[in-house]
Every structure is written in structure tokens, then in C-alpha cells.
Design an enzyme around this catalytic site. Sequence first.
Site, short mmCIF file in Angstrom:
data_model
loop_
_atom_site.label_atom_id
_atom_site.label_comp_id
_atom_site.label_asym_id
_atom_site.label_seq_id
_atom_site.Cartn_x
_atom_site.Cartn_y
_atom_site.Cartn_z
CB VAL A 97 -54.09 47.12 -39.09
CG1 VAL A 97 -53.53 45.97 -39.95
CG2 VAL A 97 -54.78 46.63 -37.90
CG ASP A 98 -51.17 48.65 -33.78
OD1 ASP A 98 -50.22 49.23 -34.07
OD2 ASP A 98 -51.61 47.34 -33.44
CG HIS A 113 -51.10 41.89 -42.20
ND1 HIS A 113 -51.18 41.21 -41.14
CD2 HIS A 113 -50.89 41.01 -43.47
CE1 HIS A 113 -50.60 40.07 -41.42
NE2 HIS A 113 -50.34 39.87 -42.78
CB CYS A 124 -63.26 57.62 -56.45
SG CYS A 124 -62.93 58.19 -54.70
CB CYS A 144 -66.79 60.38 -54.76
SG CYS A 144 -66.64 58.70 -54.37
N GLY A 181 -42.27 39.56 -31.26
CA GLY A 181 -43.73 39.61 -31.00
C GLY A 181 -44.65 38.94 -31.99
CB SER A 183 -47.75 33.45 -33.78
OG SER A 183 -48.41 33.64 -35.07
CG ASN A 207 -43.06 35.33 -29.34
OD1 ASN A 207 -43.84 35.28 -28.61
ND2 ASN A 207 -43.72 35.71 -30.54
CD GLU A 209 -47.12 31.89 -25.52
OE1 GLU A 209 -47.57 31.64 -26.85
OE2 GLU A 209 -48.06 32.14 -24.71
#
Length: 239
Positions: A97-98, A113, A124, A144, A181, A183, A207, A209
Site C-alpha cells: 500500500v506504500d 490492498h 460522501c 464535506c 517478495g 510470503s 524471494n 527465503e
Amino acid sequence: MARDWLRSASRVAVLTGAGISAESGVPTFRSSEGLWRNFRAEELATAEAFHRDPGLVWAWYNWRRETIAACRPNLGHYALAELEKQKPGLTLVTQNVDGLHNRAGSQRVLKIHGDIWWVLCLACNRITTDLRVPLPEIPPHCSCGGLLRPGVVWFGESLPTATWAQAEAAVSECELLVVAGTSSVVYPAASLAPLARSRGVRVIEINTEETPLSGAAAISLRGPSGELLPLLIESASKE
């Protein structure tokens, strides 16, 4: 082999998760850096928590926004923006979300997300972008007069229907899926790679891991997205 697949594919889908953001310094929910005033994300990122104390939830999001604003896209973000130029049929699906993909130059991003820089008015229903750091008012209000909430998907909420449908369609119709990146444990996002495999699509995982996807991916590459994505995309662009 991975670069050959990427070079030959005209329709490519990419799924990114918290790992690529962590390489830019964005705290993840699962890390100790994700804690704030001893609260866990699961205690604050819910509609119930916002109903109880919108000021507290917004104070956390204000801290997150300030933290993210100080971060910069890494080479993995820039590599995907470059790949978009090479592959007009590319679709980038992100759990993050960055907004770092946009800041790197990516134009076609499906944010399943939501986006921490979006705000939704509960009166509104208007969604706008607010890049102010720090926010001058907590909790913030719409023009508003209505109370604003972060434009993100909280725990217990459904993903945006249209965006999720686009993501499923892109993965179903692509020739190659790159998963970087993530999981591969957060659903429903984790269902996209199995969906691709069920359609006979090759999946490349990147990844640091091993994940639940690793054994099922056609190729699983170990290392940071910021290092491997540029190498993969640069080599694939060379004849």
C-alpha cells in the site's frame, strides 16, 4: 531459462509483496519494526478499532505515512517500471500500500490492498489522494465535513471487487507470472500463483527465503528482489 521465458512472453503478470518494500526500509507487519506504541497491526488495522478510536488508528497511519515518505523505491521497483515499458501487456499486481511502484514509474498497478495515500470519506464515499506528511488534523475530515478513513483494506474486509477481478483475469491470461517478495501465505493474494499454474502458466518466484510456493514454482530464485529483478529484466531485454 528464466530470462528466455521473460524475453519471449508478451503477456506478463507480476505479483509483489512486502519483501520488495522491506528492501526500501518500509516496516512489515511481521517485523518488530512494525510495532507502534506496543500495538500490533492486527489490533489497529480493523474497522472495529477505527470505530472505537479513529484518532488512535489515524495516529498510527500518520506514523506509517511519515515512515514511508522517507523511503525510496529500490532497484527492484525501477526494474519493474522498465519492464512495463518493454512489455505493453504487463500487469503489476501488488499487495503493498506504500505507492513505491508508482513513484518508480509504474503506471499499470493493481493495488489489491488499497493505498495508504488514499482517503475515503465515510459520509460522501469520495476517495481522494492525500500526500500531506504529517497530516494537519488527526483524525482528518473531508471537505464535506465527514470523517475520513485510510483507503486500505483492513483485516476482516473483502478486497475491492473490480481490482481483484482484474488481477485474477491478468494472471489467468498471462504467459508468465513473476512473484517477487511475497510470503505466499496471505490470502486471497496467495491464490494467484496456484491459479496461474492451473492454467499452465509458468511461475518464477523471487524471494530471500523459501515459501509455500517455492516447490511449485517453475523456477525459484533466492535473493533480494532489488538485486535479482534488475538482473533478470536486463538480461531478458538483450537479444
